[in-house]
Design an enzyme around this catalytic site. Sequence first.
Site, PDB file in Angstrom:
ATOM      1  N   PRO A  53       5.278   3.832   9.216  1.00  0.00           N
ATOM      2  CA  PRO A  53       5.332   3.912   7.748  1.00  0.00           C
ATOM      3  C   PRO A  53       6.363   4.944   7.301  1.00  0.00           C
ATOM      4  CG  PRO A  53       3.304   4.875   8.580  1.00  0.00           C
ATOM      5  CD  PRO A  53       4.000   4.272   9.745  1.00  0.00           C
ATOM      6  N   GLU A  54       7.079   4.606   6.267  1.00  0.00           N
ATOM      7  CA  GLU A  54       8.070   5.534   5.723  1.00  0.00           C
ATOM      8  C   GLU A  54       7.474   6.228   4.505  1.00  0.00           C
ATOM      9  OE1 GLU A  54      11.746   5.624   6.288  1.00  0.00           O
ATOM     10  OE2 GLU A  54      12.028   3.983   7.698  1.00  0.00           O
TER      11      GLU A  54
END
Length: 287
Positions: A2-3
């Site tokens: 996840p960013e």
Amino acid sequence: MPELPEVETIRRGLAPHLEGMRIAHVALNRSDLRFPLPSRMAERLKGAQILPLQRRAKYLLIPLDTQETLVIHLGMSGRLLIEAGADSSSLAIFHHDITRLRTHDHVVLTLQDGRTLVYNDPRRFGFMLLEGSETLPAHSAFAGLGVEPLGNDFHAAGLLHALAGRRVPLKSALLDQRIIAGLGNIYVCEALHRVGLSPYRIAGSLTRHEAEELVTAIRLVLLAAIEAGGSTLRDYRQGDGALGYFQHDFRAYGQEGKACSTPACSGVIERQVQAGRSTFFCATCQK
Ligand SMILES: [Zn+2]
């Protein structure tokens, strides 16, 4: 992985469910994720009231009225679910559209109203910390982190100062977490394409004007992704769907072989491997 926009979307999605609630019960279904879970974790969380949620880089922070903060990093495949008590219908599933197996529900916090916050992670690359809220910034996970790209401390002058004299490629410098915290490969590729800067530019060669444009572009690509995440979240709020990556409007990332979208540019997006990561860019308009 996840960013930052995904973690920020998760924070915004969880906040109305969690803030102000007390943790009534804690179930730990194993003793470790990537690292051992914090010592006496259940005991320390039980009875604590949840204060407004925060985010730092890609970490979700759950501050408690016990002066401690629960820190969650989702790793590669971690996700958080809010479930409504006995009927166990999911109110919201945050992150990753992979089939959920209950055997991967590693941490379950039951709130005072009977709902639960479930941490599910098939690959267990995620981890949790439980640290004093006051001393958290000095913790090794946070001490070396650079500025928040959506915060007030991220500006052209600061970026130029951080890049001054650096002979490394611009993309590598932008991915350096000691310079900018939480900025990942996807959003660096997108921001560089929008401002016409090559990922191979020498970081220290950036002009003031270019730095200003780059700062604005980084903010815009992150905010657009968070905006897209918010609408995804609303769509799924009542359902059983999952929230994946926000591949709504990528102009460079993953667009290998496609015509460049920059006006009047006749180039094609290429993919090259740079420092072990895929770089997507247009060699015609990114200088
Ligand atoms: Zn182009």
